[in-house]
Design a protein around this motif. Structure first.
Motif, PDB file in Angstrom:
ATOM      1  N   SER A 127       0.849  -1.191   0.000  1.00  0.00           N
ATOM      2  CA  SER A 127       0.000   0.000   0.000  1.00  0.00           C
ATOM      3  C   SER A 127       0.882   1.238   0.000  1.00  0.00           C
ATOM      4  N   TYR A 128       0.298   2.348  -0.439  1.00  0.00           N
ATOM      5  CA  TYR A 128       1.065   3.595  -0.547  1.00  0.00           C
ATOM      6  C   TYR A 128       0.094   4.772  -0.499  1.00  0.00           C
ATOM      7  N   GLN A 129       0.556   5.882   0.089  1.00  0.00           N
ATOM      8  CA  GLN A 129      -0.277   7.082   0.182  1.00  0.00           C
ATOM      9  C   GLN A 129      -0.816   7.495  -1.186  1.00  0.00           C
ATOM     10  N   ALA A 130      -2.117   7.740  -1.259  1.00  0.00           N
ATOM     11  CA  ALA A 130      -2.700   8.306  -2.475  1.00  0.00           C
ATOM     12  C   ALA A 130      -2.757   9.821  -2.392  1.00  0.00           C
ATOM     13  N   VAL A 131      -2.435  10.359  -1.209  1.00  0.00           N
ATOM     14  CA  VAL A 131      -2.246  11.796  -0.992  1.00  0.00           C
ATOM     15  C   VAL A 131      -0.915  11.941  -0.268  1.00  0.00           C
ATOM     16  N   GLN A 132       0.060  12.503  -0.912  1.00  0.00           N
ATOM     17  CA  GLN A 132       1.387  12.576  -0.321  1.00  0.00           C
ATOM     18  C   GLN A 132       1.426  13.649   0.765  1.00  0.00           C
ATOM     19  N   THR A 164      -7.913  11.956  -3.887  1.00  0.00           N
ATOM     20  CA  THR A 164      -6.684  11.309  -4.350  1.00  0.00           C
ATOM     21  C   THR A 164      -5.889  12.266  -5.225  1.00  0.00           C
ATOM     22  N   SER A 165      -4.596  12.376  -4.953  1.00  0.00           N
ATOM     23  CA  SER A 165      -3.735  13.227  -5.779  1.00  0.00           C
ATOM     24  C   SER A 165      -2.681  12.421  -6.536  1.00  0.00           C
ATOM     25  N   LEU A 166      -2.435  11.186  -6.089  1.00  0.00           N
ATOM     26  CA  LEU A 166      -1.463  10.327  -6.772  1.00  0.00           C
ATOM     27  C   LEU A 166      -2.219   9.451  -7.771  1.00  0.00           C
ATOM     28  N   PRO A 167      -2.034   9.636  -9.078  1.00  0.00           N
ATOM     29  CA  PRO A 167      -2.768   8.828 -10.060  1.00  0.00           C
ATOM     30  C   PRO A 167      -2.366   7.358  -9.990  1.00  0.00           C
TER      31      PRO A 167
END
Length: 364
Positions: free
Chosen positions: A40-45, A76-79
Motif C-alpha cells: 500500500s502507498y499514500q494516495a495523498v502525499q 486522491t492526488s497520486l494517479p
C-alpha cells in the motif's frame, strides 16, 4: 475503508491509500522467480501521515465506503499510473539482471481509506495513537482537497440474459452459471457476456471440477505452431510423429486463484498434456469450483506459461523478449479432481493441490 475506535466527539479525517496485490513473476538467468505481492502507498502525499498501511489491509476487516458515512474524505492526488510505476520500480530493482520477462498476474488495484483525527498532532483513529510530530499552527484539514464521497455501488441483476432464470455463483465468482439453459455468464462493462464452456466427464464419487481456460494463440518469434513444435520446445522425451505437425496446441491456465508456484505448475502440466477427450457441453452433476481468475489475467500469463516449460532455458529465455503470443480463441473447461482427506488430485495430468491452500488462495 478501515474501522476506527475514535471517540464520538472526534471529527474523522480519512486519507486514501492505494493497495496493490497480486502475483509477481520474473524470468531471469536462474529460472522463474515468483512471489505474492500486497503493498500500500499514500494516495495523498503528506509528511504528517504514514507512508503505507503496513499489514492493516491484510489483517483488518474492510467495509465498502457509502455516501452516508460521516467524516472528511481527502481527494486522491497520486494517479494510479504513478502507483503502478512505484510498484514496478520497487520489484524491478530487486531482480538479478538480465531480466528476460516479468509480469504481474491476478493483480488488483484498489483504494482504502484509513481514519485519522487531528488535535495538536495527527492521531491514528484505529489505535488512538499519534503518528506525527506537533503540527504547525496554520495546519487546517479543511484546506486539503476533499469532501464527502458521492459514489454508490451499482448492481447488475443476476438473471440469465438467455432465459431469465436465476444465476448461481459464490461470493467471489467472476462467472455465474444458469442451470436452466446450461450457460455461463461473465460480467462486462454494461451487461453480462456469455462464455462457452465444457467439462471432462469422470466416474466416481467425491469429485470436484476445477475451472481452466484453454486458449488458442498465434506465437511469433519462436516456432510453436503444432504439437510437434511443443515437443521440441519443451524437450519432451518423445519421438516426434508425422501427424503431430497437423495437431494444433492450446495454452492452459487456471481460472481460479492459486499460489504462484501452483499456478505455473497447473499451467505447465496441462499445456504439455494437451487434454483431449469427449467434452460435454453442460454442467457436471458434481461440485464446481468458482471462476475467480479473470480471462485477461490468463492471457497475460501465456508467456510465463511458455517460459515454464521451454528447455534449455539458458538458450531459449533470451528469445522471450522477441516472442509475441496473440490469443485468438478460448474455452472455459472444467477438469475433474478427486477429493481426498487433505487434497484434490488429478492423476491423469499429475496435478494435486492441498485443500487448505486452495481455500487460502481465494484471498490473494
Amino acid at each position: 475503508m478501515l474501522p476506527h475506535s475514535a471517540k464520538i466527539d472526534k471529527e474523522l479525517l480519512f486519507l486514501p491509500y492505494w493497495r496493490f496485490k497480486g502475483m509477481f513473476f520474473s524470468c531471469v538467468s536462474n529460472g522463474i522467480n515468483h512471489r505474492i505481492v500486497d503493498v500500500s502507498y499514500q494516495a495523498v502525499q503528506s509528511e504528517y501521515f504514514p507512508i503505507s498501511l503496513g499489514l492493516r489491509s491484510q489483517t483488518q476487516k474492510l467495509r465498502f465506503l457509502t455516501p452516508d458515512m460521516e467524516g472528511y474524505f481527502l481527494d486522491t492526488s497520486l494517479p494510479h499510473q504513478k502507483m503502478m510505476q512505484i510498484v514496478e520500480e520497487r520489484y524491478d530493482a530487486s531482480l538479478p539482471k538480465p531480466i528476460y520477462h516479468w509480469d504481474f498476474i491476478g493483480e488488483t488495484l484498489s483504494q482504502i481509506y484509513s481514519p485519522f483525527y487531528v488535535d495538536d498532532k495527527v492521531y491514528d483513529a484505529v489505535l488512538n495513537r499519534p503518528v506525527s510530530p506537533s503540527l504547525p499552527g496554520d495546519f487546517q484539514t479543511k484546506t486539503l482537497p476533499g469532501g464527502h464521497p458521492q459514489w454508490r455501488l451499482r448492481f447488475v441483476p443476476a438473471l440469465c440474459p438467455n432465459c431469465g432464470w436465476d444465476l448461481k455463483g459464490q461470493r467471489d465468482s467472476l462467472a455465474l452459471n444458469c442451470n436452466n439453459c446450461n450457460s455461463v455468464w461473465y460480467p462486462g462493462k454494461e451487461k453480462l457476456k456469455k462464455l462457452n464452456f465444457a467439462y471432462l466427464p469422470e466416474e466416481g464419487d467425491n469429485i470436484t471440477y476445477l475451472p481452466f481456460y484453454r486458449i488458442g494463440a498465434d506465437v511469433s518469434g519462436l516456432e510453436l505452431n503444432c504439437y510437434a513444435d511443443l515437443v521440441k520446445v519443451a524437450n519432451l522425451p518423445k519421438v516426434v510423429q508425422k501427424d503431430w505437425e497437423d495437431r494444433p496446441i492450446h495454452f492452459w491456465s487456471p481460472a481460479f486463484k492459486v499460489r504462484p508456484d501452483d499456478f505455473l505448475r497447473f499451467a505447465r502440466n496441462l499445456t504439455l498434456s494437451q487434454p483431449d477427450g469427449k467434452w460435454e457441453h453442460e454442467f457436471p452433476k458434481a461440485q464446481i469450483y468458482p471462476v475467480t481468475m479473470p480471462l485477461t489475467e490468463a492471457i497475460e500469463s501465456l508467456k510465463l506459461s511458455l517460459a515454464s516449460f521451454m528447455k534449455p532455458q539458458r538458450i531459449l529465455f533470451p528469445k522471450l523478449q522477441e516472442t509475441e503470443i496473440k490469443p485468438k480463441n478460448f474455452l472455459l473447461l472444467f477438469i475433474p479432481f478427486h477429493e481426498r482427506a487433505h487434497e484434490l488430485t488429478q492423476p491423469a495430468f499429475q496435478l494435486n493441490i492441498n485443500k487448505n491452500l486452495l481455500r487460502y488462495a481465494r484471498h490473494l
